[in-house]
Motif scaffolding. Structure first.
Motif: not given
Length: 315
Positions: A114-120, A125-126, A129-132, A145-149
């Motif tokens: 699960l942590w490897q999935k989080h790192e992917r 993400l852009p 730290g590119e803003p929305i 993408a943010i919610d998924k991470a």
């Protein structure tokens, strides 16, 4: 058709129940529990013990009053030796440790996945730290993408906590048997069993209460009846006492435990208790009293004395 059985090895179990048949509420009310591993209701703490007749008869009466047909009460009064009981406990505990170790390994592997999935998810993400970009066609994709991470981080953290808890339980279980045979624990257990035996033996000779004359000495017939009634339990406890006394004797002989007593420790000597040296104030039959910096003395069981120094002349 219900059957209540008891053996020293398996404990007290009821067979013939079915989910939704109404027996669960009655059994729960009488302190029975459901055993998932054995798929049956059982009386807690009944394994390796004589049957608890008051629980069994009370349960049987409640079931019959509710309309259930009770076939038989199959109560085996045969007991295993304490050595057999302890060997079986150690075997069950070893199996439990293996199961918990395997569970901890599975949980840890899952947490890593699960942590490897989080790192992917974070890597998708852009960069920088590119803003929305509000109103841009990429806004929804960016927010998703943010919610998924975030969600994968939460799942990874929860899985890590579960893995740590599983590892903690496995570690604790691995020390259960050794803790049971800790020299101080063994000595305390011997004292308790001996006290229980004396208490039960006193019951045999105890006076009898009469509503008109008050207490009077029990007759020989009454004593004989009590002795026969208490005999199975007393035999069991005496076997336990002999087993644990042998364990302690072996621990003393091997140096794993100390065997200090009033015969070897005198007033004015020094003893080491829980890592600290104290001057002996009194050597009692079951405890040693030691001086403190205050106006009172402290007492500890002899089993807690780790070392001893005899007082030098003139001290």
């Amino acid at each position: 058709m219900l059957t209540i059985t008891h053996t020293h090895e398996a404990g007290t179990i009821i067979e013939g129940t079915a989910k939704g048949d109404g027996t669960a509420a009655i059994l729960k009310a009488n302190r029975w529990r459901w055993g998932r591993s054995i798929s049956a209701w059982y009386v807690p703490n009944s394994r390796d013990r004589l049957p608890q007749h008051h629980v069994i008869t009370r349960t049987a009466a409640a079931l019959e009053a509710a309309g259930f047909e009770l076939e038989t009460l199959q109560l085996d009064m045969t007991t295993r030796s304490t050595a057999e009981v302890e060997a079986a406990k150690a075997e069950r505990q070893a199996a439990r440790v293996d199961a918990l170790d395997a569970k901890a390994e599975r949980k840890t592997s899952r947490a890593n996945e699960l942590w490897q999935k989080h790192e992917r998810d974070v890597a998708s993400l852009p960069e920088g730290g590119e803003p929305i970009k509000i109103g841009h066609h990429s806004e929804r994709r960016h927010r998703n993408a943010i919610d998924k991470a975030h969600n994968s981080a939460r799942r990874g953290i929860d899985a890590l906590h579960e893995a740590e808890e599983a590892a903690r339980r496995a570690e604790a279980a691995a020390h259960t048997t050794s803790a049971r045979y800790n020299p101080v624990t063994v000595a305390n257990r011997i004292e308790k069993i001996a006290a229980d035996i004396r208490r039960w033996e006193r019951q045999i000779d105890a006076d009898v209460y009469d509503a008109e004359t008050g207490y009077r000495p029990a007759t020989e017939e009454q004593k004989a009846k009590r002795a026969a009634h208490y005999a199975p339990r007393l035999d069991e406890m005496r076997d336990q006492l002999a087993y644990w006394q042998q364990v302690r004797d072996d621990q003393i002989a091997s140096g794993q435990a100390t065997g200090y007593s009033p015969e070897t420790v005198k007033k004015g000597d020094a003893v080491k208790i829980r890592g600290t040296w104290y001057k002996v104030a009194r050597a009692n039959a079951k405890t040693v009293s030691v001086e403190t910096p205050y106006s009172w003395t402290d007492r500890s069981p002899w089993a807690e004395v780790q070392d001893h120094r005899a007082a030098t002349s003139g001290s």
